[in-house]
Design a protein around this motif. Sequence first.
Motif, short mmCIF file in Angstrom:
data_model
loop_
_atom_site.label_atom_id
_atom_site.label_comp_id
_atom_site.label_asym_id
_atom_site.label_seq_id
_atom_site.Cartn_x
_atom_site.Cartn_y
_atom_site.Cartn_z
N LYS A 113 3.84 85.22 -59.31
CA LYS A 113 2.42 85.52 -59.20
C LYS A 113 2.21 87.03 -59.11
O LYS A 113 2.95 87.74 -58.43
N ARG A 126 -1.13 90.12 -59.16
CA ARG A 126 -2.58 90.32 -59.00
C ARG A 126 -3.03 91.53 -59.80
O ARG A 126 -2.39 92.59 -59.78
N GLU A 184 -5.14 86.73 -58.66
CA GLU A 184 -3.72 86.44 -58.75
C GLU A 184 -3.47 85.52 -59.95
O GLU A 184 -4.07 84.44 -60.04
#
Length: 1028
Positions: free
Chosen positions: A695, A697, A673
């Motif tokens: 965020k 990933r 992440e």
Amino acid sequence: MELLWKLILLLSLVECLAGSGVLLRPVFTKQPGSVVFPIQPGENRREVVFSCEAQGHPPPFYRWKLNDSLILPRPGSRYSLMGGNLRISHLNKEEDVGIYQCLASNSFGTIVSREASLHVAYLENFKTQRRSPVRVREGQGVVLLCGPPPHSGELSFTWIFNAYPSFVVQDTRRFVSQKTGNLYIAKVEPSDVGNYTCVVTNTVTKSSVQGPPTPLVLRVDGVMGEYEPKIEVQFPEVVPVAKSSTVKLECFALGNPVPTISWRRVDGSSFGRKVDINKASGVLEIPYFQQEDAGIYECVAENSRGRNSVKGKLSFYAAPHLTEKPQDVQKTIDDTLVWECKASAKPKPSYRWLKNGEPLDPMEDRVQLNNGILTISSLNLADIGMYQCVAENKHGRIFTNAELRVIAIAPDFSQNLLKPQTLARQGGDVLIECKPRMSPRGVISWRKGKEALRESHRVMVLDNGSLRISNVTKLDAGLYTCVARNQFGVASSAGSLLVKEATVITSPAGHLDVTVGESIVLPCQVSHDPTLDLKFTWFFNEQLIHFGSHGAYFEKVGGRSDGDIMIRNIQLRHAGKYTCAVQTKVDSVSIATDVVVRGPPGPPVDCQVTEMTETTASVSWGPGSDNHSPVLSYTIQARTPFSLGWQAVTTVPELLGGKQLSATVIDLSPWVEYEFRVLATNSIGTGEPSKPSKKARTKEMLPRVTPARVNGGGGGRSELVITWEPVPEELQSGPGFGYVVAFRPLGAPGWMQAAVTSPDASRYVFKNESIPPFSPYQVKVGVYNNKGEGPFSPVTTIYSAEEEPSRAPGRLRARSVSAYEVEVTWKPLAWSNNRRRILGYELQYWGEKEKQAAASVIRTVGNKTSLLIRDLEGSSTYLVSLRAYNSAGVGPQSSIVNVTTKKPPPSQAPVKIMWNTSNSKVILRWDQVHALENESEVTGYKVMYSQDKHSRPNVVETNNTSLELSLPVNQGYVIQIKPFSEGGEGISSRQITIPKIAGAIATGVAPESLAFPLVNLAALILTTRTVL
């Protein structure tokens, strides 16, 4: 004219009294309240007193009104006055009931109190003594009438069944109305047959009377069949309810079966928690009634035969409450009075005004009444008096008082003299105010010097009497006199006009362009009249600059005639408009300078991730403020849960120019992440970073990183222990991460494998009885995740678990070295063979009175053959055993040996220490130390000496009680002596300090007392002899 002067004299007296602080106009301090007077049967003394009290000077006199008619108390009358209180004796309930008001008057006028009602409460007896039987069928509903006797005051009702104290209990079948007093039985049952008596109670007088009994008889001609509800008790269609009062609605129905009663609001809103539905739903009670409780309420009665309902509207009302009151005022003749009176009420109130207790009749055009606003223009002395505003609706009325004073005075300048000096700027305008006190308003004229002032286009006398001169010149300077006249007199006041040169700012308005961190000076140079003081004031973006409170950025650097300021270490926030305002007593001027501050760029905006792959991320952003210097480049930084703060990342393109607003970040770790932020750089520097992106990933992929430091060995019998350093989470490339452990005997062709599913695992143990001890194995550790298997680590050779030692060490010996130490020696075992190794030895020792389980343990490392045990007790016997150990465990125990420590050394320190110095020698003598019975004998002494307490001492041993040291005597020394024996060293003597005595012979004796601090030993030498 004579009357006018009398009024003026009276007003002067009034003002004198007012100056002394005496309350002049009448003001109520106590007003009458409403009374409900209970009349008991046979009571003779019936007296009521209404209270009324007012303050004023002269003291007020009182009158009373009953129903708007004046009461005239006469001797022998039932009405009498006690101060302001009205006393009514021999109360007559027909004549005295009504509305009372108190009037308080003095020479300033009359005020009327609030209204107070007088009611009487009484309850007479029932007139009839017998009532006819009421005949009904079983199952039929019935109403028994109460018919209360003549009364006044609120009543409550109960019914007696047959005989006191058997009262009718209200439930869903029986109901007593507190409005009518009637008893309602929804469905008659045989148990209801009997005599019913209505009991009436006056809630004010607390007296009760019983009516004649009403027999209830069942008819014998059959039973009543079922029928739908018939509502007998209902409330009016409209029920007015006062604010904050409690309202009760009654509803009850006859029917067979017995109806159920329910309540609801027609608009569908729910009842609040304060609403109480009681008495089997026959009464709805709403306490503290408010505007939101108003509306239509419905009572529903229903049974299995049908349904019926009634509706009624609860309307909210409120008596007037004053929200704006007129205040006492003092006006001059011919002035205008405006008083506003406002009240909140429902319905809306109407307004009327009283003057001195009588209705104010607007007969003249100058008196206007408009919705609570009273306006009187062209005031005269006849308008003086007490005024009252009355706000009223059908639910109540409220009074408020105010006094009007109208004054008549000759012109007077004592309170508002002309200014002794008025300053004016040459070329400017000036206003000389003239505000004498006079009533009525008279005529105002002006003089310059001794001549009457002539008005022109520059010189004007304003309507309020003040003098305005425009475009002032030096010739306008001089003495000006204002003269005021009315029918009562003449007065004047004079003041001088001084003309000064104008103030001019000589610094030009400008525009400055600076860089963050620089220091600049903003100029403000002026020319001005030398007789005037200057005041410089600076503003930043129209906000006053407080020098010294802006982090020391702003500093005044100008002198008396200039107002320059310096801005040190200028920052971006200091960009804007700076205004220098210069003020003198006659004028003010200002100049503005625009300052542009160039600095590093502001933070980029809207940083976001638009696409993620296994190892890349597409990042975009918007430009922030360039702070007046174009952006040259951008830098992207990233942060993960595993990184130490923000780190720069590699991008494509590698260099991000000032126009670039997106880039691809490469070389990222899969399945991690990330947050990204962007920094902008211009020619001045790098600015603050943008807000982090959301965020995101990276995608998962096959793992690429293998465990580090693959090793192993040790463990228990028949075990192969394999260890490694776990792969960090950020390098696992995806979920479902684990390890594949592969191993084989050295030289074998095939591999055995085992899966370890925990990503945090760091060892694997293979146990099999066929594993020979201390045998070489090749091992490697691979990785996998949900995407599949990754690579293996390089092959490493380790050894399987060895066997624990099989033999005990031999020739174990223990020897006491001192009272506190024992030396242990032994013969070592062979260091290693093909099945095991020896890593060291484990020694156990314990007291002869202790168990071995409580033994102390000391381990050696390596092939040692001896060990010194310390911190033992003297004259004590200890048991000692030894065994070898390796990674598999410990071997068999040796034979146990015992040893006894030596006696402890002497516990007494050397005493009576004497010293003397001669040339380069120090000679010491002390008494022999004698050991106690349980101590070892003294075998010698250690003498320790040093030049100070902190340096390492030198040690000399001797078997005697004296010692000669060859030491230079031009140095000071610190000396201690301690005995020693085979049990060890004893206790040291106190420190002896031998002072530095150059070229002298000295003798001293050490102190014996322990009470003195060590630092003072040198000062406590008992004997010192110096030979010259």
